[in-house]
Enzyme design. Structure first.
Site, short mmCIF file in Angstrom:
data_model
loop_
_atom_site.label_atom_id
_atom_site.label_comp_id
_atom_site.label_asym_id
_atom_site.label_seq_id
_atom_site.Cartn_x
_atom_site.Cartn_y
_atom_site.Cartn_z
CD GLN A 162 3.47 -8.92 -0.57
OE1 GLN A 162 4.33 -9.09 0.29
NE2 GLN A 162 3.31 -9.77 -1.57
CB CYS A 200 1.82 -11.31 1.30
SG CYS A 200 1.14 -11.73 2.93
CG HIS A 232 3.25 -5.44 3.43
ND1 HIS A 232 4.49 -4.84 3.30
CD2 HIS A 232 3.47 -6.79 3.35
CE1 HIS A 232 5.41 -5.78 3.15
NE2 HIS A 232 4.83 -6.96 3.17
#
Ligand code: CP
Ligand code: NVA
Length: 334
Positions: free
Chosen positions: A137, A271, A134
Site C-alpha cells: 500500500q 487506504c 501493509h
C-alpha cells in the site's frame, strides 16, 4: 543501477530511499504503459500464488490484474481453500509453493507468518497485509502523493485514528524514509510502538523527516499537506472493541474541523475500505448500536475534491505490478 531481483517485500524497513523511489518511478512507468495500451507481458510463462487468510478487494484484484498484464498466471488461495496452518505448517507450505511458483503473496495475521514463509520459499514473498504492516500500500500511497504534490520531501503528513496497527506503522516507515514529516494525531493509547518510533526517527536523521506524536487535533493538523485515516477496527479484531474504539477515536474523525488548520490545498487519503456512510452492513450495525452515521471520515470530506482515495486505489495495481516485476528481475526501461 538498481536491481531488486530476488528480494522479499515484507516491511519496507530493508529498502533504501533510492530503492523506494525506484519502485515509485517503476509504478508510474507501468501506469503510463497501461494508459497507452502498450503491452508489458514480459513475464510470460511465470506463475504466482496469492494466499489470502483475510478478505480483500483492492489487493487481490491488483495482484491478479498486474500478474495477468505481466503475462503471468495466478492461483488464488482463499482462507478456507488450502491446508495452510491447519494441516500443513508455513515452512512446508513455503517449500511446496516455492517449487511451483516464481513468487508468493501472503495476506493474513501475524508478521511472523509472512517472515516464516519468506525464510523457506526460495522465491520472492510479498506481504499483502499483516496485523503489523501493509507495505505494498505504501508504494501506491507515495505515488499518489507524488502525483498530487510533486515532491515528497518536506511535506507534512498527518495520520489520524488507530496509528498502532498496520497502516500507521507502515506509513510512519514510508514517510520517515522519504523525508516526509509524519504526525500521529490520536489518543495516546493508539500511538505507534515506541521501538518503531525510535527506528523511524533514525531514518528521519538521514532523510530530514520528523516524527511527532500528539493528542491535540489543532496542533497535529497544523499546516498539513496530507490527512490520512483508516478504519478504527481492523480485520481480525474482535467485535467487542467497537465501543471503546468509537469512544477513544471519535475526536480524531477526519472532518471539516480537521482540515481547518491544514494547508488550503491539503488532500485526504485513506487506504480503503472506509466507513463514511450507512451503505455497508457494519456501518449500519454501528449506527444502530452507537448512533454514529460516519466513522473515521465524514462523507462530505470523503466525497470532496480534496479526496484522492480512488487514485490511491487505482495506484495499488500499478505499484503491485512494479513490486512484482522488480523482484522477479524486470528492469525499468528509460
Ligand atoms: N487497501 C486495501 O488493502 O484494500 P483491500 O483490503 O480491499 O485489499
Ligand atoms: N487496518 C486495516 C487496513 C485495511 C486495508 C485492516 O487491517 O483491516
Amino acid at each position: 543501477m538498481i536491481s531488486l531481483k530476488g528480494r522479499n517485500f515484507l516491511t519496507l524497513k530493508d529498502f533504501t530511499p533510492e530503492e523506494i523511489k525506484y519502485l515509485i518511478d517503476f509504478s508510474a512507468y507501468f501506469k503510463d504503459k497501461k494508459k497507452k495500451g502498450e503491452p508489458v507481458d514480459e513475464l510470460r510463462g511465470k506463475n504466482v500464488a496469492l494466499i489470502f487468510e483475510k478478505t480483500s478487494t483492492r489487493t487481490r484484484c491488483s495482484f491478479e490484474v498486474a500478474a495477468h498484464d505481466l503475462g503471468m498466471g495466478t492461483t488464488y488461495l482463499d482462507p478456507s481453500g488450502s491446508q495452510i496452518g491447519k494441516k500443513e505448517s508455513i515452512a512446508d507450505t513455503a517449500r511446496v509453493l516455492g517449487r511451483m511458483y516464481e513468487g508468493i503473496e501472503y495476506r493474513g495475521f501475524g508478521q511472523d507468518i509472512v517472515e516464516e514463509l519468506a525464510k523457506h520459499a526460495g522465491v520472492p514473498v510479498w506481504n499483502g497485509l499483516t496485523n503489523e504492516y501493509h507495505p505494498t500500500q505504501m508504494i501506491a500511497d507515495l505515488l499518489t502523493i507524488k502525483e498530487h504534490k510533486g515532491e515528497l520531501k518536506g511535506l507534512n503528513f498527518v495520520y489520524m485514528g488507530d496509528a498502532r496497527y498496520n497502516m500507521g506503522n507502515s506509513l510512519m516507515i514510508a514517510c520517515s524514509k522519504m523525508g516526509i514529516n509524519f504526525t500521529a494525531c490520536t489518543n495516546k493509547k493508539y500511538f505507534p510502538d515506541g521501538e518503531l518510533v525510535n527506528q523511524c526517527r533514525e531514518y528521519g536523521k538521514e532523510s530530514g523527516a520528523s516524527i511527532t506524536l500528539t493528542e491535540d487535533v489543532m496542533e497535529g493538523t497544523k499546516d498539513a499537506d496530507i490527512i490520512y485515516t483508516d478504519v478504527w477496527v481492523s480485520m481480525g479484531e474482535p467485535e467487542e472493541v467497537w465501543s471503546e474504539r468509537i469512544n477513544d477515536l471519535k475526536p480524531y474523525q477526519v472532518n471539516k474541523g480537521a482540515f481547518e488548520n491544514a494547508k488550503a490545498d491539503a488532500i485526504f487519503m485513506h487506504c480503503l475500505p472506509a466507513f463514511h456512510d450507512l451503505k455497508t452492513k457494519i456501518g449500519e450495525e454501528v449506527y444502530r448500536k452507537y448512533g454514529l452515521s460516519e466513522m473515521e471520515v465524514t462523507d462530505d470530506i470523503f466525497e470532496s475534491d480534496r479526496s484522492v482515495v480512488f487514485d490511491e486505489a487505482e495506484n495499488r495495481m500499478h505499484s503491485i505490478k512494479a513490486i512484482m516485476a522488480a523482484t522477479l528481475g524486470l528492469e525499468m526501461k528509460k
